[in-house]
Design a protein around this motif. Structure first.
Motif, short mmCIF file in Angstrom:
data_model
loop_
_atom_site.label_atom_id
_atom_site.label_comp_id
_atom_site.label_asym_id
_atom_site.label_seq_id
_atom_site.Cartn_x
_atom_site.Cartn_y
_atom_site.Cartn_z
N SER A 6 0.68 -1.20 -0.04
CA SER A 6 -0.03 0.16 -0.08
C SER A 6 0.90 1.35 -0.11
CB SER A 6 -0.92 0.07 1.16
OG SER A 6 -1.72 -1.10 1.25
N ASP A 66 -5.94 -0.85 -4.75
CA ASP A 66 -5.28 -1.47 -3.75
C ASP A 66 -6.37 -2.64 -3.07
OD1 ASP A 66 -3.90 -2.32 -1.51
OD2 ASP A 66 -3.74 -0.15 -0.87
N GLU A 67 -5.86 -3.80 -3.37
CA GLU A 67 -6.85 -4.93 -2.84
C GLU A 67 -8.31 -4.33 -2.88
OE1 GLU A 67 -5.67 -7.15 0.41
OE2 GLU A 67 -4.07 -5.92 0.76
MG LIG Z 1 -2.15 -2.63 1.98
#
Ligand SMILES: [Mg+2]
Ligand SMILES: Nc1ncnc2c1ncn2[C@@H]1O[C@H](COP(=O)(O)OP(=O)(O)OP(=O)(O)O)[C@@H](O)[C@H]1O
Lengths: 294, 291, 263
Positions: free
Chosen positions: C58, C169-170
């Protein structure tokens, strides 16, 4: 926390509510009262009436027990006095004094709210302003506004201004502090998302920071309204010849206990009504409050 | 022992602490009426140095109380700024007096006598201590007030428009008189002694007052010529607490003003006021019963 | 390593060079999070960034977005140093982060309005809302939508700006298995049409293999790139790819790599 069950009881209730709306209705037999907006209204009103009836009943019994109208007049005596004061259209009348106080509250509280939000936003926008004002507000906050009364007479005379100032002093700090907290508490991801969608500083402030901080600010505005009603008597101690606070003080001087009760009940009612109005405004302005959005 | 209140008690107040034979605690209240709820609830035995309003209010609210003593008749003065030359000039001016006090009543009487309607002036309800800063800052144009504030206003450039004699009496609740007549008598005996001393050697009073008011001692006799300490022997005369006397008449007048405004339900008649005056303790003093 | 692709990426795409970073905890203690991260992503390439939790994925993505600056090294996009967020680099977060005070349509129009491109973006916004299957929900508020629907709005909100680089991000990690599969299929479909460069962070090996052209594997904190795996299944792809033997083989070799790395 979109996907997690909401932690606050308020939000949990909303969730249950919205589930009902979506059609997963509980079996009819298990519901004691109709649900939905109407049901809420009926339930609130019913509990309110019950509570009031209980208070009046206890009051009546206590009044009979004391048997001294100077100490505790009966609800009947107070109702008679209220009727008398309501029909009195003059300077001593309830309507006139309630109007005067309501206007004082609106100006004092409104001024405190506007100043509080403005100063709060200035404080989060600038480190120096924050560093300067934060300790000042924190230091000044615990001082009862009445303590300023003699000073206010010297500085602002004996007109309406010192009354607005006392009410403003009660409302300003809580709104300013809450605005700072609400703005600081805005989910950083909302701001990052806005920036990567192309928003500049001012656009982020207008379209993200302020709406996101609004629920917190509105709560403090409502709290401030209650506080300003509770400092009404203090505001109207100085050089007043009108207002509900003055009416109470004046009645105290002449041991006119029923009028004191009428004044107190009127203040309570007006505080309650203005709070309700603010709640409606809140529901209209921030319908997403407590909906667990992120 | 009951508690005891002295609102503007200057004369006896500073000497109350020296009472030797009775134990008593004192509380300061701004005006006499403010003490009534405390008397009503039995927290106070009596109040010293009150004017007429509490008597009229006490009567109207059925609070059993008796006037047992009069300490002095103090000047209550309408002090105004230079712009106001006569009663007619008061119209549109801001005049203060503590709400519900003798000062407010005197102001109403004075205006009525001079054909100025109450609504024509701008009445300002200010407590005694707030009057001085309000006058100095120009927020008010004058005030109907007793000493020491009247002196401070005169010192701040005001001049006197009128002065009325304000009786300063001591009241006790009927219940306390019934239960502790000895305490009331002891108190009255002490008051009598203080008053006699003050009458014989006024300098001792000036000295005490000068210190309290922070004024040069030499100015005081001139500033307070009308202040009269009540001689014990004359207390029962029509000039003071006697039946149908000056005090009783002023209580009736006060009651009528308050009743007319709706502040109290009804005013006492002169005979009803006479009933509220109990001079047995004062008479005991003249009969030499204080030892 | 795929040499030819790396060379092509240098001037047209994204290039991270020797990124090192540490966070201080506010009490004077610093934690090294990244240690010499370097990689490149070519134009129109779909690259997944994988690695153990806390390795700094991240953080890397935030640097590319312009949310934070690396202490050492630099991030370049089209050869220019990244210093601040920009609409050309769109971000889809793990949570939708929609604005609850705006209706669905206004959420999608947030970017165009901020950029002063409201008029020319209206049609695209409506098309995208339809494309993510939310026609008829334009006037709904985010809290009136399910979690999956909110994610689809978030995707439309980012795509409406036509970002050249899409950072994710995911984005589907919080969704249930079925919704996740739907969203993956939707992303593939949309991407095949809009064809932007994608840097996609995921924990899910299968998801990475299904979507990407390449997978970058990061090691434990302080993170750096441990492996660069080419995934050249032909496109267009769909969910059936997971039953392909080559997919199965590649999945098990990546798994082995992960296991080796964590021991
Ligand atoms: Mg992360
Ligand atoms: N703002 C911050 N302040 C301090 N430490 C931070 C901060 N942000 C991240 N870290 C630390 O940096 C490390 C990497 O964080 P990062 O969020 O990049 O990991 P990640 O690879 O995305 O993990 P995950 O897969 O769990 O999301 C973590 O150890 C985290 O504790």
């Amino acid at each position: 926390m979109t996907d997690l069950p909401s932690a606050t009881p308020d939000a949990a209730l909303e969730q249950v509510d919205s589930e009902l709306v979506r059609g997963h209705r509980l079996s009819r037999k298990r519901r004691l009262l109709p649900t939905g907006r109407w049901g809420d209204f009926i339930a609130t009103t019913a509990s309110l009436i019950t509570a009031l009836a209980l208070v009046v009943a206890l009051w009546w019994i206590a009044a009979i027990a004391f048997n001294d109208p100077n100490v505790l007049p009966s609800p009947e005596e107070v109702a008679d006095r209220a009727d008398e004061l309501l029909t009195n259209g003059g300077d001593l009348g309830l309507v006139h004094n309630a109007q005067v106080s309501l206007i004082r509250i609106l100006i004092g509280w409104g001024g405190g709210v506007i100043a509080g939000v403005a100063v709060g936003i200035a404080m989060v926008s600038n480190r120096w302003i924050l560093g300067l004002l934060d300790p000042l507000i924190e230091l000044g906050r615990p001082i009862p506004p009445l303590a300023f009364a003699p000073l206010l007479v010297i500085w602002f005379g004996i007109g309406e201004l010192p009354k607005y100032m006392i009410l403003g002093f009660t409302t300003f700090p809580i709104v300013a502090i809450s605005t700072v907290a609400a703005v600081k508490g805005v989910d950083r991801n909302w701001i990052l998302a806005a920036q990567s969608l192309g928003a500049g500083r001012l656009y982020v402030l207008r379209r993200v920071t302020i709406p996101a901080a609004l629920p917190g600010i509105l709560v403090s505005i409502r709290l401030a309204n209650g506080l300003s009603w509770s400092s009404l008597v203090a505001a109207e101690i100085i050089a007043s010849t009108s207002g509900l606070g003055w009416m109470i003080l004046q009645a105290g001087r002449f041991l006119d206990t029923p009028t004191i009760f009428v004044g107190i009940i009127t203040i309570g009612l007006l505080a309650f009504i203005t709070d309700r109005v603010l709640r409606v405004a809140e529901a209209w302005l921030v319908p997403w409050r407590g909906k667990g959005a992120s | 022992m009951g508690r005891f209140v002295a609102p503007t008690l200057i004369l006896a107040g500073q000497q109350l602490d020296s009472f030797s034979n009775i134990s008593m605690s004192t509380v300061d209240v701004e005006t006499g009426p403010a003490a009534l709820p405390l008397m009503q609830s039995g927290q106070l035995a009596g109040v010293a140095d009150v004017g007429e309003p509490p008597i009229a209010i006490g009567f109207a609210r059925n609070i059993p109380l008796k006037v047992v003593w009069s300490g002095n008749v103090t000047p209550v003065t309408l002090v105004v700024n230079k712009d106001i030359k006569s009663a007619a000039d008061l119209a549109g001016k801001k005049i203060a007096a503590p709400g519900g006090s003798t000062g407010e009543i005197f102001l109403k009487e004075y205006l009525a006598e001079n054909n100025v309607a109450w609504n024509e002036i701008e009445y300002v309800d200010l407590g005694g201590p707030d009057i001085v800063p309000a006058y100095s800052s120009g927020a008010i144009d004058g005030a109907f007030i007793w000493v020491p504030q009247s002196l401070a206003l005169l010192h701040a450039g005001g001049h006197e428009l009128t002065t009325q004699p304000g009786s300063q009496v001591t009241i006790f609740s009927q219940e306390f008189i019934d239960q502790h007549p000895d305490v009331v008598q002891a108190f009255v005996c002490d008051m009598a002694q203080i008053q006699e001393t003050a009458l014989k050697t006024p300098n001792s009073v000036w000295a005490a007052l000068a210190e309290k008011l922070k004024l040069p001692e030499s100015e005081l006799p001139e500033l307070m010529p009308k202040d009269t300490i009540v001689p014990v022997a004359q207390m029962g005369s029509p000039k003071y607490l006697g039946p149908n006397g000056a005090f009783a008449q002023q209580v009736v007048a006060t009651g009528e003003i308050l009743a007319e405004e709706g502040a109290i339900p009804q005013a006492p008649t002169i005979s009803e006021v006479n009933e509220m005056i109990d001079l047995q303790f004062a008479e005991a003093v003249t009969a030499g019963k204080c030892s | 390593m795929n040499e030819s692709k790396l060379a092509k990426a240098a001037d047209t795409g994204l290039r991270l060079q020797g990124i090192s970073h540490s966070f201080s905890d506010g009490r004077g203690r610093a934690t090294d999070v990244l240690a010499g991260v370097s990689f490149e992503v070519g134009a129109r390439e779909f690259v997944s960034l994988m690695g153990p939790s806390g390795c700094g994925k991240s953080t890397v993505l935030g640097m590319v977005a312009g949310f934070l600056s690396p202490e050492q090294g630099d991030v370049r996009w089209h050869g220019e140093r990244v210093t601040a967020p920009d609409a050309a680099r769109g971000v889809v977060f793990q949570k939708p982060h929609l604005y609850p005070w705006c209706e669905v349509y206004d959420n999608v129009m947030f970017g165009p309005r901020a950029l002063g491109r409201e008029r020319e973006s209206r049609d695209l916004a409506r098309d995208l809302i339809a494309e993510v299957g939310l026609e008829g929900f334009e006037r709904h508020r985010p809290y009136e939508l399910s979690g999956g629907m909110q994610h689809r709005v978030a995707l439309a909100r980012t795509l409406v700006n036509r970002p050249e680089l899409l950072l994710m991000d995911e984005p589907f990690a919080a969704l249930d298995a079925q919704t996740r599969e739907e969203m993956q299929a939707l992303l593939l479909e949309v991407w095949q049409r809009h064809r932007c460069t994608v840097l996609f962070v995921t924990h899910d090996i299968e998801e990475g293999l299904l979507l990407s052209d390449r997978i970058l594997v990061m090691g434990h904190r302080p993170g750096s790139i441990r492996a660069d795996i080419s995934v050249d299944f032909e496109r267009p792809r769909d969910e059936t790819l997971v039953f392909d033997q080559r997919f199965v083989d590649l999945r098990s070799s990546v798994r082995t790599l992960f296991r080796k790395d964590s021991s």
